[in-house]
Design a protein around this motif. Sequence first.
Motif, mmCIF file in Angstrom:
data_model
loop_
_atom_site.group_PDB
_atom_site.id
_atom_site.type_symbol
_atom_site.label_atom_id
_atom_site.label_comp_id
_atom_site.label_asym_id
_atom_site.label_seq_id
_atom_site.Cartn_x
_atom_site.Cartn_y
_atom_site.Cartn_z
ATOM 1 N N GLY A 369 0.794 -1.218 0.000
ATOM 2 C CA GLY A 369 0.000 0.000 0.000
ATOM 3 C C GLY A 369 0.825 1.265 0.000
ATOM 4 N N SER A 370 2.086 1.178 -0.462
ATOM 5 C CA SER A 370 2.962 2.347 -0.483
ATOM 6 C C SER A 370 2.794 3.174 -1.751
ATOM 7 C CB SER A 370 4.428 1.911 -0.359
ATOM 8 O OG SER A 370 4.633 1.190 0.836
ATOM 9 N N ALA A 378 3.403 6.147 -13.465
ATOM 10 C CA ALA A 378 4.264 7.316 -13.667
ATOM 11 C C ALA A 378 5.736 6.912 -13.703
ATOM 12 C CB ALA A 378 4.011 8.340 -12.563
ATOM 13 N N LEU A 379 6.128 5.927 -12.877
ATOM 14 C CA LEU A 379 7.505 5.446 -12.899
ATOM 15 C C LEU A 379 7.851 4.818 -14.248
ATOM 16 C CD1 LEU A 379 7.854 3.784 -9.366
ATOM 17 C CD2 LEU A 379 8.855 5.940 -10.133
ATOM 18 N N GLN A 380 6.850 4.229 -14.886
ATOM 19 C CA GLN A 380 7.063 3.590 -16.183
ATOM 20 C C GLN A 380 6.867 4.542 -17.349
ATOM 21 O OE1 GLN A 380 8.456 0.855 -14.509
ATOM 22 N NE2 GLN A 380 7.838 -0.077 -16.429
ATOM 23 N N GLY A 381 6.514 5.822 -17.058
ATOM 24 C CA GLY A 381 6.281 6.777 -18.129
ATOM 25 C C GLY A 381 4.953 6.595 -18.827
ATOM 26 N N LEU A 382 3.987 6.001 -18.122
ATOM 27 C CA LEU A 382 2.667 5.754 -18.698
ATOM 28 C C LEU A 382 1.666 6.762 -18.148
ATOM 29 C CD1 LEU A 382 2.602 1.845 -18.384
ATOM 30 C CD2 LEU A 382 3.113 3.200 -20.432
ATOM 31 N N PRO A 383 0.615 7.085 -18.923
ATOM 32 C CA PRO A 383 -0.378 8.040 -18.423
ATOM 33 C C PRO A 383 -1.207 7.438 -17.296
ATOM 34 C CG PRO A 383 -1.066 7.116 -20.522
ATOM 35 C CD PRO A 383 0.324 6.624 -20.288
ATOM 36 N N SER A 384 -1.759 8.302 -16.457
ATOM 37 C CA SER A 384 -2.570 7.843 -15.328
ATOM 38 C C SER A 384 -3.944 7.392 -15.802
ATOM 39 C CB SER A 384 -2.711 8.959 -14.299
ATOM 40 O OG SER A 384 -3.344 10.090 -14.876
ATOM 41 N N ARG A 385 -4.620 6.623 -14.937
ATOM 42 C CA ARG A 385 -5.964 6.138 -15.224
ATOM 43 C C ARG A 385 -6.930 6.697 -14.185
ATOM 44 N NH1 ARG A 385 -6.702 1.804 -18.513
ATOM 45 N NH2 ARG A 385 -8.550 1.224 -17.284
ATOM 46 N N PRO A 386 -8.189 6.879 -14.547
ATOM 47 C CA PRO A 386 -9.156 7.449 -13.594
ATOM 48 C C PRO A 386 -9.325 6.602 -12.336
ATOM 49 C CG PRO A 386 -10.025 7.527 -15.830
ATOM 50 C CD PRO A 386 -8.784 6.694 -15.889
ATOM 51 N N ASP A 387 -9.164 5.277 -12.455
ATOM 52 C CA ASP A 387 -9.367 4.397 -11.299
ATOM 53 C C ASP A 387 -8.049 3.972 -10.665
ATOM 54 O OD1 ASP A 387 -8.489 2.974 -13.437
ATOM 55 O OD2 ASP A 387 -9.795 1.236 -13.132
ATOM 56 N N GLY A 388 -6.982 4.719 -10.895
ATOM 57 C CA GLY A 388 -5.671 4.275 -10.425
ATOM 58 C C GLY A 388 -5.138 4.981 -9.207
ATOM 59 N N ASP A 389 -5.962 5.653 -8.436
ATOM 60 C CA ASP A 389 -5.484 6.399 -7.274
ATOM 61 C C ASP A 389 -5.818 5.724 -5.950
ATOM 62 O OD1 ASP A 389 -4.301 8.452 -8.732
ATOM 63 O OD2 ASP A 389 -6.210 9.519 -8.946
ATOM 64 N N ARG A 390 -6.287 4.481 -5.955
ATOM 65 C CA ARG A 390 -6.597 3.776 -4.717
ATOM 66 C C ARG A 390 -5.360 3.021 -4.235
ATOM 67 N NH1 ARG A 390 -11.355 2.573 -7.709
ATOM 68 N NH2 ARG A 390 -10.523 0.481 -8.158
ATOM 69 N N LEU A 391 -5.164 2.979 -2.923
ATOM 70 C CA LEU A 391 -4.012 2.310 -2.325
ATOM 71 C C LEU A 391 -4.321 0.864 -1.927
ATOM 72 C CD1 LEU A 391 -2.425 5.070 -0.060
ATOM 73 C CD2 LEU A 391 -1.396 3.965 -2.046
ATOM 74 N N GLU A 392 -5.377 0.278 -2.465
ATOM 75 C CA GLU A 392 -5.718 -1.100 -2.128
ATOM 76 C C GLU A 392 -4.688 -2.053 -2.709
ATOM 77 O OE1 GLU A 392 -8.711 -1.690 -5.964
ATOM 78 O OE2 GLU A 392 -9.510 -1.616 -3.915
#
Length: 411
Positions: A369-370, A378-392
């Motif tokens: 969960g870090s 972002a580390l891979q240089g890929l764009p973010s996704r709308p459902d990608g901000d959960r720490l599950e």
Amino acid sequence: MTPTITASFGSFETKAAPAASGVAGPEPWLLEMWGAVPALAGPAVTPASAMSCMPVKAAVELIAGALGTVPAGIFRSEGGGKTLDASHPAHPLVALDACPWMTAGKMREQLTTDALLTGNGVARANVVEDRVVELNPLRPGQVDIEFDPITTEPHYRVQWIGGSEVLRHDQVMHVSAPCSLNGVSGTAPIVHARQAISLALALEAHAARLFARGGRPSGLLRLDQHATSDTIKQIGATWSALNAGDQSGKTAVLPKGVLFEQLGLSSVDAQFMELRTFAIHEIARAFNVPPTLLAELSKSTLNNSEVLGRQFVQFTLLPWVQAFQDAYRRLLIPVQDRQTYSVIFDLDDLLRADSTARAALITALRSTGSATANDVRALQGLPSRPDGDRLENPYTTSNAAPAANPAPSDD
């Protein structure tokens, strides 16, 4: 009283005053003034002669090239983290172009090269309406660093055609070599490694001369009878013309009474390769670069090469990165904004491990969960996704049914 030099010629002596220091016979202080450091083994070490030494050239291009390719930018502190602020006025000078004719990365590469070869890399800041709009690198021989006798504050005297100009420390971007005796002006690594560099140049010249003679040491021509000096010179010149250089290896025809006796390799010649390897290691120590990165692979393995690559980033590049970050901060960020804005170099690409180790790192970050999916993308240089901000944790699922709503009370 003028000192004298005594020279002995046969049975009598003559005394002569020492020759004045000049181009024909320069003294060490004159050589150092023009950037030529005297050495014992071979030629004086200058930035130009040092770059003709392959280990030095490799070390300089390695460090300067790495600093020129590392991404950098202006970051803003917010929410306990740092976010790239491309709208900051100084961001283009750090990330894009230092001036209309040089990119920011190329300027860092040039300043690093100047610092490695001369001790200091300096760029003049062009200020318009209290804002730095471009950075122009200055030639090393064009700048003299001076100090205020009371405050010890440095200022920079720039020599122009027909005059000079004194710049304050807040009008220049100054990056010095890590080794400094006064905390401001650096000492070039080629100064400390001058004997090793001169030895490497002397060994290379010796190898060139040796193979120019056919890769063998010279020999002796023995005459079985007395000959005049003119005859000896004529025989020697004829032998060299017919059997030296491009003519080596051909069948030699000797006149009557002349015998050729070849000389064997000396102990120094037999350890020639060991001496060249030693010189490479000494130069690598001076530049704080692993010898494996200078193509000296005699003791390299798959494991230690990877470790040495990380050590190059941590112990060689990080001091230079910190020096550039400090120089940018002093020049481009006002004092009142330094708690909010900072200059950061992104070294992730240089520290990136193999795909298996990187996948294990990403798995650990997600399972603990870090990091969110967008952090990893972002580390891979890929764009973010709308459902990608959960720490599950995506590697576990819960089978528990959702809690039922409590029954309404009769009250």
